[in-house]
Write a protein that holds these residues in place. Structure first.
Motif, mmCIF file in Angstrom:
data_model
loop_
_atom_site.group_PDB
_atom_site.id
_atom_site.type_symbol
_atom_site.label_atom_id
_atom_site.label_comp_id
_atom_site.label_asym_id
_atom_site.label_seq_id
_atom_site.Cartn_x
_atom_site.Cartn_y
_atom_site.Cartn_z
ATOM 1 N N GLN A 34 -3.272 -0.795 -2.838
ATOM 2 C CA GLN A 34 -2.176 -1.691 -3.205
ATOM 3 C C GLN A 34 -0.807 -1.016 -3.170
ATOM 4 O O GLN A 34 0.156 -1.567 -3.674
ATOM 5 N N GLY A 35 -0.715 0.192 -2.611
ATOM 6 C CA GLY A 35 0.546 0.920 -2.584
ATOM 7 C C GLY A 35 0.728 1.749 -3.843
ATOM 8 O O GLY A 35 -0.214 1.973 -4.598
ATOM 9 N N THR A 50 6.933 3.644 5.294
ATOM 10 C CA THR A 50 7.320 3.781 3.899
ATOM 11 C C THR A 50 8.066 5.098 3.745
ATOM 12 O O THR A 50 7.968 5.981 4.588
ATOM 13 N N ASN A 87 6.780 -0.072 -2.514
ATOM 14 C CA ASN A 87 5.657 -0.288 -1.602
ATOM 15 C C ASN A 87 4.445 -0.706 -2.435
ATOM 16 O O ASN A 87 3.557 0.073 -2.721
ATOM 17 N N ARG A 89 1.646 -4.094 -2.998
ATOM 18 C CA ARG A 89 1.112 -5.341 -2.444
ATOM 19 C C ARG A 89 1.360 -6.452 -3.465
ATOM 20 O O ARG A 89 0.560 -6.685 -4.359
ATOM 21 N N LYS A 90 2.490 -7.113 -3.307
ATOM 22 C CA LYS A 90 2.847 -8.182 -4.228
ATOM 23 C C LYS A 90 3.294 -9.444 -3.501
ATOM 24 O O LYS A 90 3.486 -10.480 -4.104
ATOM 25 N N PHE A 94 4.162 -6.543 2.299
ATOM 26 C CA PHE A 94 3.603 -5.220 2.033
ATOM 27 C C PHE A 94 3.399 -4.453 3.336
ATOM 28 O O PHE A 94 2.823 -4.959 4.293
ATOM 29 N N GLN A 96 1.680 -1.510 5.372
ATOM 30 C CA GLN A 96 0.573 -0.574 5.502
ATOM 31 C C GLN A 96 0.962 0.372 6.627
ATOM 32 O O GLN A 96 0.815 0.058 7.797
#
Length: 189
Positions: A34-35, A50, A87, A89-90, A94, A96
């Motif tokens: 999820q980062g 990122t 970074n 996942r919201k 997001f 990757q």
């Protein structure tokens, strides 16, 4: 970590707070799907990269006055000029990046090597916020492989399928106390 020093381990995590790194686990043994709170990305995900933000955050903290930072320190995307974001996942933006895919591959390699050996899956606080990342895949692994066991520690959601029999245990208790108890039990064996 001493207790695990002779074990092959890997952490699949939905946490973004780097607690496993702080506990001494090497970053190459962790996949944070999820980062994390230590990298930023374009807020609109205009490119798949990122950026390490630890030094930037330290500089912002040093420049902070009355809980504000100078507007010149607010990061902008180097590609589109838009705002940067954590970074995490919201939303559908997001990113990757290469390191995310490398971590995914390391986890996949670990699992491929361990799948036919004695394997214990230890879930720590995995509930139903994102069950398709850890909880359900772990149950599937136990269901499909007799050599895999599951220990689920979750103060409110530790139930395990009865069909797993003795290969799974759910512990509805304080995680810190439970881990201390497990460590003590292992030491005495």
């Amino acid at each position: 970590m001493k207790l695990l020093s002779d074990k092959k381990i890997f952490v699949l995590s939905t946490n973004a707070d780097a607690q496993f790194v702080k506990a001494g686990l090497p970053g190459e043994k962790i996949f944070c799907t999820q980062g994390d709170y230590f990298h930023i990305q374009c807020g609109k995900g205009c490119h798949d990269k990122t950026y390490d933000a630890v030094e930037l955050f330290q500089q912002m903290d040093q420049a902070r006055m009355d809980c504000k930072i100078p507007s010149t320190m607010v990061p902008k995307c180097p590609v589109c000029g838009g705002p940067m974001d954590m970074n995490l996942r919201k939303d559908n933006f997001f990113v990757q990046d290469d390191s995310w895919y490398e971590a995914e591959e390391r986890f996949s390699d670990f699992l491929s090597e361990a799948i036919n050996k004695k394997l214990v899956l230890l879930e720590l606080g995995v509930g139903f916020n994102t069950p398709t990342i850890i909880r359900f895949p772990f149950e599937k692994l136990v269901r499909e492989h007799d050599n895999i066991s599951l220990i689920r520690l979750n103060i409110e959601q530790a139930v395990v399928p009865e069909s797993f029999g003795e290969r799974a245990v759910g512990i509805n208790a304080d995680m810190a106390e439970s881990i201390r108890d497990i460590v003590e039990e292992v030491k005495h064996k």
